[in-house]
Scaffold this active site. Structure first.
Site, PDB file in Angstrom:
ATOM      1  N   GLY A 123       0.813  -1.221   0.000  1.00 12.94           N
ATOM      2  CA  GLY A 123       0.000   0.000   0.000  1.00 12.94           C
ATOM      3  C   GLY A 123       0.842   1.265   0.000  1.00 12.94           C
ATOM      4  O   GLY A 123       2.074   1.208  -0.070  1.00 12.94           O
ATOM      5  N   LEU A 154      -3.845  -7.518  -1.866  1.00 13.48           N
ATOM      6  CA  LEU A 154      -3.933  -6.919  -3.212  1.00 13.48           C
ATOM      7  C   LEU A 154      -5.264  -6.230  -3.515  1.00 13.48           C
ATOM      8  O   LEU A 154      -5.500  -5.866  -4.664  1.00 13.48           O
ATOM      9  CB  LEU A 154      -3.626  -7.962  -4.307  1.00 13.48           C
ATOM     10  CG  LEU A 154      -2.308  -8.739  -4.179  1.00 13.48           C
ATOM     11  CD1 LEU A 154      -2.138  -9.707  -5.363  1.00 13.48           C
ATOM     12  CD2 LEU A 154      -1.114  -7.804  -4.115  1.00 13.48           C
ATOM     13  N   LYS A 190      -9.500   1.727   4.088  1.00  9.74           N
ATOM     14  CA  LYS A 190      -9.224   3.071   4.593  1.00  9.74           C
ATOM     15  C   LYS A 190     -10.054   4.205   4.014  1.00  9.74           C
ATOM     16  O   LYS A 190      -9.740   5.371   4.239  1.00  9.74           O
ATOM     17  CB  LYS A 190      -7.751   3.381   4.396  1.00  9.74           C
ATOM     18  CG  LYS A 190      -7.336   3.365   2.937  1.00  9.74           C
ATOM     19  CD  LYS A 190      -5.912   3.905   2.763  1.00  9.74           C
ATOM     20  CE  LYS A 190      -5.586   4.020   1.287  1.00  9.74           C
ATOM     21  NZ  LYS A 190      -4.290   4.658   1.038  1.00  9.74           N
ATOM     22  N   SER A 222      -4.336   6.548  13.359  1.00  2.82           N
ATOM     23  CA  SER A 222      -4.702   7.770  12.658  1.00  2.82           C
ATOM     24  C   SER A 222      -5.147   8.829  13.655  1.00  2.82           C
ATOM     25  O   SER A 222      -5.717   8.509  14.702  1.00  2.82           O
ATOM     26  CB  SER A 222      -5.860   7.458  11.706  1.00  2.82           C
ATOM     27  OG  SER A 222      -6.436   8.647  11.238  1.00  2.82           O
ATOM     28  N   TYR A 255     -14.664   3.762   9.663  1.00  2.00           N
ATOM     29  CA  TYR A 255     -13.207   3.678   9.467  1.00  2.00           C
ATOM     30  C   TYR A 255     -12.481   4.177  10.720  1.00  2.00           C
ATOM     31  O   TYR A 255     -11.612   3.498  11.261  1.00  2.00           O
ATOM     32  CB  TYR A 255     -12.769   4.501   8.244  1.00  2.00           C
ATOM     33  CG  TYR A 255     -11.295   4.782   8.255  1.00  2.00           C
ATOM     34  CD1 TYR A 255     -10.384   3.778   7.965  1.00  2.00           C
ATOM     35  CD2 TYR A 255     -10.799   6.035   8.624  1.00  2.00           C
ATOM     36  CE1 TYR A 255      -9.024   4.020   8.011  1.00  2.00           C
ATOM     37  CE2 TYR A 255      -9.441   6.278   8.679  1.00  2.00           C
ATOM     38  CZ  TYR A 255      -8.550   5.267   8.381  1.00  2.00           C
ATOM     39  OH  TYR A 255      -7.203   5.501   8.458  1.00  2.00           O
ATOM     40  N   LYS A 304      -9.977   2.150  13.766  1.00  2.00           N
ATOM     41  CA  LYS A 304      -8.637   2.529  14.250  1.00  2.00           C
ATOM     42  C   LYS A 304      -8.662   2.645  15.776  1.00  2.00           C
ATOM     43  O   LYS A 304      -7.770   2.167  16.478  1.00  2.00           O
ATOM     44  CB  LYS A 304      -8.186   3.845  13.614  1.00  2.00           C
ATOM     45  CG  LYS A 304      -7.867   3.742  12.135  1.00  2.00           C
ATOM     46  CD  LYS A 304      -6.633   2.864  11.876  1.00  2.00           C
ATOM     47  CE  LYS A 304      -6.366   2.620  10.417  1.00  2.00           C
ATOM     48  NZ  LYS A 304      -5.363   1.573  10.175  1.00  2.00           N
ATOM     49  N   PHE A 354      -1.291  12.183  10.790  1.00  2.00           N
ATOM     50  CA  PHE A 354      -2.157  13.279  10.390  1.00  2.00           C
ATOM     51  C   PHE A 354      -2.485  13.085   8.898  1.00  2.00           C
ATOM     52  O   PHE A 354      -3.074  12.077   8.569  1.00  2.00           O
ATOM     53  CB  PHE A 354      -1.561  14.616  10.849  1.00  2.00           C
ATOM     54  CG  PHE A 354      -1.869  14.777  12.342  1.00  2.00           C
ATOM     55  CD1 PHE A 354      -1.247  13.955  13.292  1.00  2.00           C
ATOM     56  CD2 PHE A 354      -2.865  15.634  12.778  1.00  2.00           C
ATOM     57  CE1 PHE A 354      -1.605  14.012  14.644  1.00  2.00           C
ATOM     58  CE2 PHE A 354      -3.215  15.702  14.128  1.00  2.00           C
ATOM     59  CZ  PHE A 354      -2.585  14.900  15.047  1.00  2.00           C
ATOM     60  N   ASN A 395      -8.962  11.870  -1.011  1.00  2.00           N
ATOM     61  CA  ASN A 395      -8.174  12.882  -0.302  1.00  2.00           C
ATOM     62  C   ASN A 395      -7.799  14.052  -1.207  1.00  2.00           C
ATOM     63  O   ASN A 395      -7.794  13.930  -2.430  1.00  2.00           O
ATOM     64  CB  ASN A 395      -6.920  12.235   0.300  1.00  2.00           C
ATOM     65  CG  ASN A 395      -7.303  11.150   1.293  1.00  2.00           C
ATOM     66  OD1 ASN A 395      -8.264  11.296   2.034  1.00  2.00           O
ATOM     67  ND2 ASN A 395      -6.559  10.056   1.260  1.00  2.00           N
ATOM     68  N   ARG A 426      -5.466  21.523   7.717  1.00  2.00           N
ATOM     69  CA  ARG A 426      -4.992  20.187   8.118  1.00  2.00           C
ATOM     70  C   ARG A 426      -3.472  20.169   8.230  1.00  2.00           C
ATOM     71  O   ARG A 426      -2.790  21.026   7.674  1.00  2.00           O
ATOM     72  CB  ARG A 426      -5.423  19.124   7.082  1.00  2.00           C
ATOM     73  CG  ARG A 426      -6.921  18.936   6.934  1.00  2.00           C
ATOM     74  CD  ARG A 426      -7.558  18.312   8.155  1.00  2.00           C
ATOM     75  NE  ARG A 426      -9.002  18.153   7.973  1.00  2.00           N
ATOM     76  CZ  ARG A 426      -9.899  19.115   8.224  1.00  2.00           C
ATOM     77  NH1 ARG A 426      -9.504  20.303   8.658  1.00  2.00           N
ATOM     78  NH2 ARG A 426     -11.184  18.885   8.051  1.00  2.00           N
TER      79      ARG A 426
END
Lengths: 357, 357
Positions: A14, A37, A95, A135, A161, A165, A190, A211, A243
Site C-alpha cells: 500500500g 492486493l 481506509k 490515525s 473507518y 482505528k 495526520f 483525499n 490540516r
C-alpha cells in the site's frame, strides 16, 4: 547478509506500507511483506505487486512477498512458521471513510477481525512487538489544538473507518495490560501526502480520490475538471479547512524510528505518537503550493461544507521529537513537488511503466 | 402449530438466554437455539444442553438446538439455510469481567469477531432484525443518576468485556445507518439475578462466582465460607456499593417486549432501552434480603474497595415503560427467594437432577 532483524509488514504494497518498506530496506532490515492486493496493482495474484517491484528498484534490495489476507489465520501462521520474524508493522486495513459508512461490516471484519487474527497468530508464534498504523481520526473532533497524544480518543469518531482505528488501539492497549511481553507503538498519522522523490512509488487511488492532494494532482494533470472546496466559512485564516499534511517519506521514517524505540530493552507496554508536522495548511494554501510546484493552474470551486468535516486539525509532534528523535523535514512545497513528479511519471498509477524513471 | 415467527437465539443455553427462550415459547414463537457450550452444561457435544431440556420441561414445548459457535460462518449459514428465521436475539458472548482483562484477545475475537460473523451471515440470508444483549457497562462511570439511554457510552469502559459490548453496539448502529432494512434493539441490562420460579433453571457459574447474588447464595448454602464486601466507605446510605438488580424473568420478558416492538412496521433503524428496576440496593441490603428469603445467616467481612468499582449505578427505566410497555415486577425479596430456591434444588447447578422439581 542483512545486519538487522526481520520485520513483517502487513499491507506492505500500500501507500504508507511501500514507502516504509523502502526505509526498512535502506536500514538493513529484512522485510516480509504481505498484502491481499485489494488496494494495489499486481499483474496477477501470484506476482509481486508493482509497488514492491519498484521498491526493489529504488533500494536494490529484495522484498519477500506473500499474497495473504490477515483474516486468513492458517496462511498467516504459515508465514510466521516460515521466517524468524522479530516484529510486525501493521498497515493492512480498508481506509476509505465514505465507503466505510456504506459497508461498515466489511470494514469491521477486515480492520478489527483481521487485526485480531493477526495478533492471535503473532502471540501463538511468540512475536509480541508491533507498530500499528493508527490515525489522528481517533481523536474525533479536536477539543484543543494542537492535538497532543493525551487528547481523548474515541469520542466523536463519526465514521466506521475511524472507529476501527480506535477499537484496534484499545485492543492493543488491553493486550499489553494482559501480557507484559507485548510491546506496541501506536502511530497516529495526520494527513500523509506526497510520494517518493524518485517518482517510482506514490499514492495510487482507484476511482475518485478521497483525499485532497491526489485530487488536486488529477485536476492539475487534466484528468479531472476542477476541485470542489467544501466550505470557505470556517473560522480559519482563509475560511477553508486546515490540516496537518505530512510527507510520506517523513512518515515512513517515523515508522523506522518507532521500530527502533520499541526494540530498546527499556521500552515496555504501549505508547502512542503523533506523526505530523505540527503546521496547519488550508485547502487554498495547498492549491497555491501545488500550482507553484507544478506550474499548472488548479481550478476550484467553493461548495457547501461536508458533513463531519472540522475546521482545523494539527498535531503537537513534540513527543515524537523528544522520544523518537524524529521530526518531519519536508515542507508543503516539497510535498506538492513530489506528488506532481509521481503524477507526471505515472499518469495511470502503477498500471503502466514509470515514464522517465 | 406455532402462531408466531421463528426466532434464532444465540447463546440460548446461557443464563439470560434460557430464561428468554421460556418466555418466547410461552408466547408461541418457534425457537432455534444455538450455543457453543463453553459456559453451559451438556452431557456431551451432541446432546441438548441440560438448561434447554429443562426449558422444555417448564414450557412443554420443543426447542430446536444446534451446537454452533457464532465464529463458525459455514455452520451459522447452514442454520439460516435450514430454517425460515425471522429475527435474532443475540446473547452469545463471553461475560466475565476479570477474565476479560486476562485474555482480552479471546474476548474481542469471540464477542466482536463472532458478532460480526453473525451479522454478516444474517445479512447474506436477508435476516435483518436483531435484539442485542448489551449491558449498562457501556455507560462506564455514571456521569449522572439515574442513567438514561442518552447517557454517553464508551467513555470509561475500563475492561475488555465492557468494551466489546460498546463496540458491538457501535457496529450495529453503523449497520443501521448503512442499510435501512436493518432493525435493531439494544437492551442494556443492569444486574440480572434470580432464577425461574420453578427452580428448574437459573444461573450456573463455573468456579468462583463473579457476581454478588450467586456468591451470597453459595455462602448461604455452606459452599463458601463468607462473602467479601468490597468497601463500606462509598457515599451511599450504608457505605456499600449500590446497584440496580433485576429479576431474570423480568429481564426475559423485556426481550419479548423488545421483539414485539421491533416487529412493528413503524419501527426503523435502532433504539436502546435500559432494562432495570430503577431501584438501587446496597450490598448489605441484598445480604439482608437474602437472609430473610433463605432463613440462613450470610457471613460477610468488609474488605478494601475493588479497583474499577463505582459507588452507585441504577437505571432510568421510563423509556422501556413508555415504549415497550414493560416494567420490572419482581422485588429484591423475590429475587433472593428464587435464587435460593434454585440453589437448594440444584446445589451442583445443572450437573445433577433437580431435587424436588
Amino acid at each position: 547478509m542483512k545486519g538487522n532483524s526481520t520485520i513483517l509488514v502487513t499491507g506492505g504494497a500500500g501507500y504508507v506500507g511501500s514507502h516504509t518498506v523502502v526505509e526498512l530496506l535502506k536500514n538493513n532490515y529484512t522485510v516480509i511483506a504481505i498484502d491481499n492486493l485489494v488496494n494495489c496493482y499486481a499483474k496477477n495474484n501470484n506476482e509481486k505487486p508493482e509497488a514492491l517491484k519498484r521498491v526493489e528498484r529504488i533500494t536494490g534490495e529484495k522484498v519477500i512477498f506473500y499474497n495473504v489476507d490477515i483474516r486468513d489465520k492458517e496462511a498467516l501462521d504459515k508465514v510466521f512458521k516460515s521466517h524468524k520474524i522479530d516484529s510486525v508493522i501493521h498497515f493492512a486495513a480498508l481506509k476509505a471513510v465514505g465507503e466505510s459508512v456504506k459497508i461498515p461490516l466489511t470494514y469491521y471484519q477486515n480492520n478489527i477481525g483481521g487485526s485480531g487474527t493477526l495478533f492471535e497468530v503473532m502471540g501463538n508464534n511468540g512475536v509480541k512487538k508491533l507498530v500499528f498504523s493508527s490515525s489522528a481520526t481517533v481523536y474525533g473532533t479536536p477539543q484543543f489544538l494542537p492535538i497532543t497524544e493525551d487528547h481523548p480518543t474515541g469520542q466523536g469518531c463519526t465514521n466506521p473507518y475511524g472507529k476501527t482505528k480506535y477499537f484496534v488501539e484499545e485492543i492493543l492497549k488491553d493486550l499489553c495490560t494482559s501480557d507484559s511481553e507485548w510491546k506496541v507503538i501506536l502511530l497516529r498519522y495526520f494527513n500523509p501526502v506526497g510520494a517518493h522523490e524518485s517518482g517510482l512509488i506514490g499514492e495510487d487511488p482507484s476511482g475518485i480520490p478521497n483525499n485532497l492532494m491526489p485530487y488536486i494532482s488529477q485536476v492539475a494533470v487534466g484528468r479531472r475538471d476542477k476541485l470542489q472546496v467544501f466550505g470557505n466559512d470556517y473560522p480559519t485564516p482563509d475560511g477553508t479547512g486546515v490540516r496537518d499534511y505530512i510527507h510520506i517519506t517523513d512518515l515512513a521514517i517515523g515508522h523506522l524510528k518507532a521500530l527502533e524505540k520499541m526494540l530498546q530493552p527499556t521500552f515496555t507496554s504501549w505508547k502512542a505518537y503523533n506523526l505530523g508536522t505540527g503546521c496547519g495548511y488550508s485547502v487554498l494554501d495547498v492549491v497555491k503550493a501545488f500550482e507553484k510546484a507544478s506550474g499548472k493552474q488548479v481550478k476550484y470551486e467553493i461548495v457547501g461544507r461536508r458533513e463531519g468535516d472540522i475546521a482545523e486539525c494539527y498535531a503537537d509532534a513534540s513527543v515524537a521529537k523528544r522520544e523518537l528523535n524524529w521530526t518531519a523535514k519536508k515542507d508543503i512545497l516539497s510535498m506538492c513537488q513530489d506528488t506532481w513528479n509521481w503524477q507526471q511519471k505515472n499518469p495511470k498509477g502503477f498500471q503502466s511503466p514509470c515514464q522517465g524513471c
